[in-house]
Design a protein around this motif. Structure first.
Motif, PDB file in Angstrom:
ATOM      1  N   SER A 283      -4.701   8.387  -4.208  1.00 14.76           N
ATOM      2  CA  SER A 283      -5.515   7.229  -4.588  1.00 14.76           C
ATOM      3  C   SER A 283      -5.983   6.457  -3.362  1.00 14.76           C
ATOM      4  CB  SER A 283      -4.721   6.322  -5.516  1.00 14.76           C
ATOM      5  OG  SER A 283      -4.416   7.006  -6.723  1.00 14.76           O
ATOM      6  N   THR A 284      -7.142   5.812  -3.475  1.00 12.65           N
ATOM      7  CA  THR A 284      -7.764   5.124  -2.329  1.00 12.65           C
ATOM      8  C   THR A 284      -8.391   3.789  -2.735  1.00 12.65           C
ATOM      9  OG1 THR A 284      -9.801   6.383  -2.716  1.00 12.65           O
ATOM     10  CG2 THR A 284      -8.247   7.272  -1.087  1.00 12.65           C
ATOM     11  N   PRO A 285      -7.649   2.878  -3.300  1.00 11.19           N
ATOM     12  CA  PRO A 285      -8.232   1.580  -3.642  1.00 11.19           C
ATOM     13  C   PRO A 285      -8.413   0.700  -2.409  1.00 11.19           C
ATOM     14  CG  PRO A 285      -5.898   1.512  -4.048  1.00 11.19           C
ATOM     15  CD  PRO A 285      -6.219   2.934  -3.635  1.00 11.19           C
ATOM     16  N   VAL A 286      -9.246  -0.319  -2.557  1.00  8.12           N
ATOM     17  CA  VAL A 286      -9.361  -1.393  -1.573  1.00  8.12           C
ATOM     18  C   VAL A 286      -8.681  -2.625  -2.162  1.00  8.12           C
ATOM     19  CG1 VAL A 286     -10.932  -2.915  -0.323  1.00  8.12           C
ATOM     20  CG2 VAL A 286     -11.509  -0.497  -0.635  1.00  8.12           C
ATOM     21  N   LEU A 287      -7.623  -3.092  -1.485  1.00  8.40           N
ATOM     22  CA  LEU A 287      -6.902  -4.291  -1.907  1.00  8.40           C
ATOM     23  C   LEU A 287      -7.192  -5.399  -0.909  1.00  8.40           C
ATOM     24  CD1 LEU A 287      -4.373  -1.765  -2.387  1.00  8.40           C
ATOM     25  CD2 LEU A 287      -4.048  -3.602  -4.026  1.00  8.40           C
ATOM     26  N   ARG A 288      -7.861  -6.438  -1.358  1.00 16.74           N
ATOM     27  CA  ARG A 288      -8.367  -7.440  -0.425  1.00 16.74           C
ATOM     28  C   ARG A 288      -8.153  -8.861  -0.979  1.00 16.74           C
ATOM     29  NH1 ARG A 288     -13.694  -6.074  -0.537  1.00 16.74           N
ATOM     30  NH2 ARG A 288     -13.460  -4.555   1.145  1.00 16.74           N
ATOM     31  N   LYS A 289      -7.599  -9.719  -0.142  1.00 17.43           N
ATOM     32  CA  LYS A 289      -7.475 -11.156  -0.427  1.00 17.43           C
ATOM     33  C   LYS A 289      -6.671 -11.434  -1.701  1.00 17.43           C
ATOM     34  CE  LYS A 289     -11.712 -12.442   2.008  1.00 17.43           C
ATOM     35  NZ  LYS A 289     -13.038 -13.110   1.923  1.00 17.43           N
ATOM     36  N   ASN A 290      -5.675 -10.622  -1.960  1.00 17.87           N
ATOM     37  CA  ASN A 290      -4.783 -10.869  -3.086  1.00 17.87           C
ATOM     38  C   ASN A 290      -3.559 -11.672  -2.640  1.00 17.87           C
ATOM     39  OD1 ASN A 290      -6.038  -8.966  -5.239  1.00 17.87           O
ATOM     40  ND2 ASN A 290      -5.866  -7.685  -3.408  1.00 17.87           N
ATOM     41  N   ARG A 291      -2.958 -12.372  -3.571  1.00 16.33           N
ATOM     42  CA  ARG A 291      -1.646 -12.983  -3.367  1.00 16.33           C
ATOM     43  C   ARG A 291      -0.652 -12.172  -4.186  1.00 16.33           C
ATOM     44  NH1 ARG A 291      -1.503 -18.710  -5.325  1.00 16.33           N
ATOM     45  NH2 ARG A 291       0.544 -18.698  -4.317  1.00 16.33           N
ATOM     46  N   ILE A 292       0.262 -11.499  -3.492  1.00 16.21           N
ATOM     47  CA  ILE A 292       1.220 -10.600  -4.131  1.00 16.21           C
ATOM     48  C   ILE A 292       2.603 -11.121  -3.747  1.00 16.21           C
ATOM     49  CG2 ILE A 292       1.994  -8.204  -4.328  1.00 16.21           C
ATOM     50  CD1 ILE A 292      -0.852  -7.436  -3.229  1.00 16.21           C
ATOM     51  N   HIS A 293       3.329 -11.665  -4.699  1.00 16.45           N
ATOM     52  CA  HIS A 293       4.533 -12.391  -4.304  1.00 16.45           C
ATOM     53  C   HIS A 293       5.601 -12.426  -5.394  1.00 16.45           C
ATOM     54  CE1 HIS A 293       3.662 -16.160  -6.637  1.00 16.45           C
ATOM     55  NE2 HIS A 293       2.409 -15.775  -6.486  1.00 16.45           N
ATOM     56  N   SER A 294       6.785 -12.762  -4.955  1.00 19.79           N
ATOM     57  CA  SER A 294       7.920 -13.075  -5.842  1.00 19.79           C
ATOM     58  C   SER A 294       8.279 -11.918  -6.757  1.00 19.79           C
ATOM     59  CB  SER A 294       7.612 -14.342  -6.668  1.00 19.79           C
ATOM     60  OG  SER A 294       7.217 -15.408  -5.827  1.00 19.79           O
ATOM     61  N   GLY A 295       8.092 -10.689  -6.266  1.00 16.50           N
ATOM     62  CA  GLY A 295       8.454  -9.519  -7.065  1.00 16.50           C
ATOM     63  C   GLY A 295       9.917  -9.161  -6.932  1.00 16.50           C
ATOM     64  N   LYS A 296      10.388  -8.384  -7.884  1.00 19.68           N
ATOM     65  CA  LYS A 296      11.800  -7.998  -7.914  1.00 19.68           C
ATOM     66  C   LYS A 296      12.063  -6.711  -7.140  1.00 19.68           C
ATOM     67  CE  LYS A 296      12.168 -10.442 -12.265  1.00 19.68           C
ATOM     68  NZ  LYS A 296      12.323 -10.357 -13.734  1.00 19.68           N
ATOM     69  N   GLN A 297      10.991  -6.077  -6.617  1.00 21.57           N
ATOM     70  CA  GLN A 297      11.160  -4.932  -5.727  1.00 21.57           C
ATOM     71  C   GLN A 297      10.216  -5.087  -4.530  1.00 21.57           C
ATOM     72  OE1 GLN A 297      11.178  -1.033  -7.496  1.00 21.57           O
ATOM     73  NE2 GLN A 297      12.884  -1.488  -8.858  1.00 21.57           N
ATOM     74  N   VAL A 298       9.380  -4.079  -4.271  1.00 21.05           N
ATOM     75  CA  VAL A 298       8.461  -4.069  -3.132  1.00 21.05           C
ATOM     76  C   VAL A 298       7.185  -4.839  -3.490  1.00 21.05           C
ATOM     77  CG1 VAL A 298       7.166  -2.550  -1.577  1.00 21.05           C
ATOM     78  CG2 VAL A 298       9.364  -1.821  -2.491  1.00 21.05           C
ATOM     79  N   GLY A 299       6.523  -5.388  -2.465  1.00 21.15           N
ATOM     80  CA  GLY A 299       5.218  -5.997  -2.713  1.00 21.15           C
ATOM     81  C   GLY A 299       4.145  -4.962  -2.978  1.00 21.15           C
TER      82      GLY A 299
END
Length: 367
Positions: A283-299
């Motif tokens: 897979s090849t998505p573009v992930l840009r300007k997201n806030r990814i936080h407070s997860g119970k495993q990996v970001g």
């Protein structure tokens, strides 16, 4: 008034009429507080067809029929409000061939097929309808159909909530989509709907599932509490996913796999049980300007040849590391702020790699 169509030959081999009530070209009757029943196994209980067919049908009960409940086709229009449409053998409502009705506050439920089916260039404006407990999807869009569905509740479907396929389109705006057995929204086979401002929650599988060359704009939705990923993108699908909140899922936030693509930007992804974002299997998505936080495993987790671009994101406060890269994965990582991971900022192992120099990665405590 009760209107019944009970032919002796239910298959219509010996009669030409296939409808209990038929409204045709340039007819615009007012039909109010009627009970409409048909035991014919072809046609529909109510058929509205042809240019200028524009009835007003209100407070009617179209139920327990052995065919379609309400069928609107061939450029017909009309206003359909406050009707009870239930337990029909086929769809509660069909809209086809440039039919363009206004359908408000209808209760469409317990159908033995789909709740509403728009296909072959069908359109329509659906507002404040309660669509639930149908055997197939609550709302199905196929073959260039383009309905507008606003502030409806689509829930407790025995399969999915909304199913858009075979080049379907449509605008789904400010609906509540919940407690469906499969995904709340399915998009596949070159379909390109707009899914905006909806609450998509508590599904028995995922929130939004885009597969088989699906497209679509997934924007400003609140997606939470689903049993599988909040958004899943796979098999060459390429949606735009932006300004959504994806949180408190029992699985991951966004799962991109099997050569999934897409632009994923300016979302807030948080408090999910597994990774905030998974990227895997080519897979090849573009992930840009997201806030990814407070997860119970990996970001963000790249594995098994997961690639793509990760740039200008805030990734913080995860129970594991902020980013993990492994098993043949090689994403481009740049200008991210990554902090607060209990297992470090970026973890690269098991033949993982990254194409960007480490000096471009912000990877230290951030105040």
């Amino acid at each position: 008034m009760t209107i019944r169509f009970n032919p002796d030959d239910k298959s219509a081999q010996h009669h030409n009429a296939h409808h209990c009530l038929e409204i045709t070209v340039n007819c615009s009757p007012n039909i109010d507080h009627c009970i409409i029943r048909s035991t014919c196994t072809v046609g529909s209980a109510v058929c509205v067809s042809g240019q200028g067919a524009c009835p007003t049908i209100k407070h009617c009960n179209i139920s327990d029929c052995e065919n379609v409940g309400l069928y609107i086709t061939d450029h017909a229009q009309g206003i359909y409000e406050d009707n009870e449409i239930s337990n029909n053998a086929l769809a509660g409502i069909w809209v086809k061939n440039h039919g363009n009705p206004i359908i408000r506050r209808n209760h469409i439920h317990h159908g033995r097929d789909v709740g509403v089916f728009t296909f072959d260039h069908g359109m329509g404006y659906f507002e404040n309808c309660n669509i639930h407990r149908n055997r197939i999807a609550g709302f199905e869009v196929k073959a260039y159909a383009n309905p507008t569905v606003v502030r409806c509740e689509i829930h407790h479907g025995q399969t999915g909530g909304i199913y858009v396929h075979e080049k379907g389109r449509g605008q789904f705006i400010e609906n509540k989509i919940y407690a469906n057995n499969f995904a709340g929204v399915w998009i596949t086979s070159n379909s390109d709907p707009t899914i905006r401002g909806n609450a998509i929650f508590n599904g028995n599988q995922g929130g939004v599932y885009i597969f088989g060359d699906g497209r679509g704009l997934i924007e400003s939705n609140d997606i939470y509490g689903n049993a599988l990923a909040g958004i899943q993108i796979r098999t060459n699908s390429c949606p735009i996913v932006r300004h959504n909140k994806i949180h408190d899922g029992q699985h991951g936030g966004i799962y991109v796999h099997e050569k999934g693509q897409g632009v994923i930007e300016e979302n807030e992804v948080y408090s999910n049980t597994l990774a905030g974002v998974w990227v895997t299997t080519g897979s090849t998505p573009v992930l840009r300007k997201n806030r990814i936080h407070s997860g119970k495993q990996v970001g963000v987790y790249f594995y098994d040849n997961g690639h793509g671009v990760l740039e200008d994101n805030d990734i913080y406060n995860h129970m594991y590391s902020g980013v993990q890269i492994r098993t043949g994965s090689n994403p481009k990582i740049r200008r991210n702020k990554i902090w607060g991971g209990q297992n470090g900022g970026i973890l690269v192992y098991n033949s993982g790699n990254t194409a960007e120099p480490w000096r471009k990665v912000y990877n230290q405590p951030f105040q």
